[in-house]
Design an enzyme around this catalytic site. Structure first.
Site, PDB file in Angstrom:
ATOM      1  N   PRO A 111       0.811  -1.221   0.000  1.00  0.00           N
ATOM      2  CA  PRO A 111       0.000   0.000   0.000  1.00  0.00           C
ATOM      3  C   PRO A 111       0.848   1.277   0.000  1.00  0.00           C
ATOM      4  O   PRO A 111       0.335   2.355  -0.277  1.00  0.00           O
ATOM      5  CB  PRO A 111      -0.832  -0.105   1.280  1.00  0.00           C
ATOM      6  CG  PRO A 111      -0.398  -1.326   1.997  1.00  0.00           C
ATOM      7  CD  PRO A 111       0.543  -2.099   1.138  1.00  0.00           C
ATOM      8  N   GLU A 166       2.631  -8.055   8.349  1.00  0.00           N
ATOM      9  CA  GLU A 166       2.716  -6.590   8.405  1.00  0.00           C
ATOM     10  C   GLU A 166       3.696  -6.038   7.377  1.00  0.00           C
ATOM     11  O   GLU A 166       4.000  -4.857   7.390  1.00  0.00           O
ATOM     12  CB  GLU A 166       3.106  -6.130   9.814  1.00  0.00           C
ATOM     13  CG  GLU A 166       2.133  -6.544  10.908  1.00  0.00           C
ATOM     14  CD  GLU A 166       0.696  -6.100  10.621  1.00  0.00           C
ATOM     15  OE1 GLU A 166       0.497  -4.937  10.274  1.00  0.00           O
ATOM     16  OE2 GLU A 166      -0.199  -6.965  10.731  1.00  0.00           O
ATOM     17  N   ARG A 185      -4.481  -9.131 -20.331  1.00  0.00           N
ATOM     18  CA  ARG A 185      -5.555  -8.869 -21.298  1.00  0.00           C
ATOM     19  C   ARG A 185      -5.094  -8.015 -22.479  1.00  0.00           C
ATOM     20  O   ARG A 185      -5.766  -7.939 -23.499  1.00  0.00           O
ATOM     21  CB  ARG A 185      -6.789  -8.261 -20.619  1.00  0.00           C
ATOM     22  CG  ARG A 185      -6.546  -6.929 -19.958  1.00  0.00           C
ATOM     23  CD  ARG A 185      -7.768  -6.396 -19.250  1.00  0.00           C
ATOM     24  NE  ARG A 185      -8.691  -5.738 -20.150  1.00  0.00           N
ATOM     25  CZ  ARG A 185      -9.841  -6.245 -20.585  1.00  0.00           C
ATOM     26  NH1 ARG A 185     -10.242  -7.422 -20.199  1.00  0.00           N
ATOM     27  NH2 ARG A 185     -10.618  -5.575 -21.404  1.00  0.00           N
ATOM     28  N   ASP A 232     -11.462  -0.350 -24.437  1.00  0.00           N
ATOM     29  CA  ASP A 232     -11.615  -0.282 -22.979  1.00  0.00           C
ATOM     30  C   ASP A 232     -11.637   1.152 -22.461  1.00  0.00           C
ATOM     31  O   ASP A 232     -11.069   2.056 -23.073  1.00  0.00           O
ATOM     32  CB  ASP A 232     -10.427  -0.975 -22.291  1.00  0.00           C
ATOM     33  CG  ASP A 232     -10.587  -2.482 -22.263  1.00  0.00           C
ATOM     34  OD1 ASP A 232     -11.673  -2.973 -22.590  1.00  0.00           O
ATOM     35  OD2 ASP A 232      -9.604  -3.159 -21.900  1.00  0.00           O
TER      36      ASP A 232
END
Ligand code: ADE
Length: 259
Positions: free
Chosen positions: A100, A127, A164, A179
């Site tokens: 993150p 963690e 993709r 897309d």
């Protein structure tokens, strides 16, 4: 290369290799694996431990909650993955840690990664990882400002969006060129049968068979949706004359209360 058909080689470091069946067995990505357009090698740090209990995590120095993934089994996994890619001709493969604290994944980042021949991805648990492992990491990537229980799902999200785009993965009907984000806009609204659903009718123009009218309607719809839902994307985009005209129409219609 070992298999000339393989267009992209993924090596993923994970304590939960089975999770990747979600990517390799199902849907569009499953087909890409079946057709050997893409290959995946999984490296479990547990297999690089030397103690009886196969320990891969430990408490953080200085105290605090949770456990950290230890450096040695992780680095050995990364080095094994690098050696494999090196052997099949992919030199200096990029190593990405899903975390993150990384840079947010975007369409541009996916395009950049897509242009490589392969990638080594670390999907960490607990963690996080011992900071010293970062000497083996080229980039940190996040899929959003929220914390997940592990990097496997974020890794699969990133891999899916790369796969993709590989030639031969999508057929014409599924083409990635249409897309959302490809032209800097959100995708236009789509409709399928029936023509009337609970008194709500498909926009007339889509039934007209007039391709030029349909193209214009769709472009305008894309502009309208992007303007309403993601104005930040519009701010970044250079609009063509046609797009500017259509967007002005949208704004005028909004003022007149018809959007
Ligand atoms: N690992 C845990 N949360 C994550 C996130 N948001 N992005 C990437 N990797 C993660």
């Amino acid at each position: 290369m070992k298999n000339s058909k393989v267009k992209y080689e993924f090596d993923v470091v994970t304590l939960m290799p089975e999770m990747f069946l979600a990517l390799s067995k199902y849907g569009v990505t499953g087909r890409a694996f079946e057709e050997k357009i893409v290959s995946l090698n999984l490296w479990n740090p547990r297999e690089f431990t030397t103690d009886l209990h196969k320990t891969i995590d430990d408490k953080p120095y200085g105290g605090g909650p949770g456990m950290l993934m230890m450096a040695d089994p992780l680095v050995k996994s990364i080095e094994a993955a690098k050696e494999r890619q090196d052997k099949i001709g992919i030199k200096n493969s990029k190593v990405i840690h899903m975390t993150p604290r990384g840079k947010l994944l975007s369409h541009n980042k996916v395009n950049e990664l897509f242009s490589l021949k392969g990638l080594i991805i670390i999907a960490s648990r607990y963690e996080g990882i011992d900071e010293r492992v970062n000497d083996w990491v080229d980039e940190e990537v996040s899929i959003g400002d929220y914390v997940m229980s592990g990097g496997e799902l974020p890794a699969m999200a990133m891999m899916d969006s790369i796969i993709r785009q590989l030639p031969g993965v999508l057929n014409d009907a599924e083409s990635a060129s249409q897309d959302s984000f490809v032209n800097g806009l959100l995708d236009y609204s789509q409709y399928t049968r029936p023509e009337v659903f609970k008194k709500n009718k498909v926009p007339e123009v889509l039934l007209s068979g007039d391709h030029e009218k349909i193209r214009l309607w769709r472009l305008k719809e894309s502009l309208k949706l992007t303007w309403k839902k993601r104005p930040d994307l519009l701010a970044e985009k250079l609009l063509t004359k046609e797009e500017t005209r259509l967007l002005n129409e949208v704004k005028n219609e909004q003022e007149q209360g018809s959007v």
